[in-house]
Write a protein that holds these residues in place. Sequence first.
Motif, PDB file in Angstrom:
ATOM      1  N   ARG A 150      12.208 -20.372  37.178  1.00 27.29           N
ATOM      2  CA  ARG A 150      12.665 -19.048  37.603  1.00 27.29           C
ATOM      3  C   ARG A 150      12.981 -19.055  39.094  1.00 27.29           C
TER       4      ARG A 150
ATOM      5  N   LYS B 117      15.277 -18.466  34.192  1.00 24.91           N
ATOM      6  CA  LYS B 117      15.158 -17.055  34.544  1.00 24.91           C
ATOM      7  C   LYS B 117      15.773 -16.792  35.921  1.00 24.91           C
TER       8      LYS B 117
ATOM      9  N   ALA C  75      15.192 -15.396  29.530  1.00 21.34           N
ATOM     10  CA  ALA C  75      13.866 -14.954  29.968  1.00 21.34           C
ATOM     11  C   ALA C  75      13.047 -14.302  28.867  1.00 21.34           C
TER      12      ALA C  75
END
Length: 310
Positions: free
Chosen positions: A137, A185, A201
């Motif tokens: 992420r 993400k 995500a």
Amino acid sequence: MNRRQAISTEKTTLAELNGNAGSDYPGSEYRPPDRKNWISGLDPQRLHLYQIVWPGTHDSATNRIGIRFVSRPFAQCQSCSIYKQLVKGSRVLDIRVQEDRRVCHGVLKSYNIDVVINDVKKFISETQSEIVILEIRTEFGHQDPAEFDKYLVEQFGDLLIHQDDRAFHKTVAELLPGRVICVWKPRKTPAPKPGDPLWSAGYLKDNWIDTDLPSTKFESNMKNMSQQEPVSTRKYFYRVENTVTPQPDNPVVCVWPVTKRIRGYARLFIAQAFSRGFADRLQVFSTDFIDEDFVDACVGVTYARLEGKA
């Protein structure tokens, strides 16, 4: 009640629960003979993806974060490399990056993401049926690295298991030669779409709360997990993090002395999930400073599910 008293009370609460209720559950006595190959050892022909309890690491790539003895103690959540975590048995990695592709944790930074990818690929090359969930992420407050999705696909190629709801009910053997479920993400760039090599995500969820109170986190984890669908019917991975987080209003702000307030109660959490009727929700279970017993605790439940004992 002041902060120190609250922490002391909550530590006592967990210790008493552990002493009174114990930490036995179906599969708790199982120890994988080879943690590096524990999925292979459970028969990939029979083991379905949804049956696995995935041992994971929180803030996985922080073993060299910041400056040693200076800023590192405030952000380090793991003490060994990604490769060594995988060899120990971890199968879920939590990686945060900034715009220059360096791993980071808040304002502190570490090595380039290439170090993580090379460690994962090295581990994959040395094993035959181990599947890794790699969550990457963009860290809060940072921009997405340019064309990062293309970069990940180029790096992993045919090792990637493509985003597909049907994967959850496939056996490990049916997913091979795919070995990596990569959840990307980003903050602003487009998310992966169904059928893409990367997963979006929504396929890895959690209900993280920011607290250093161990019993509060323990019960919050249990409550949030209990509200999920059973693993046999849901089409996403749900993560429980057996961690607590340093708080600025407490004099103890280094990760290790804070997170160890809950770290030793992973087996208690699993046992309580069984006794409260929520064990069929347990799926991804993550920790700071992963060790072999944490891995064994998760693999034991997987073994029990496979053998029809849980």
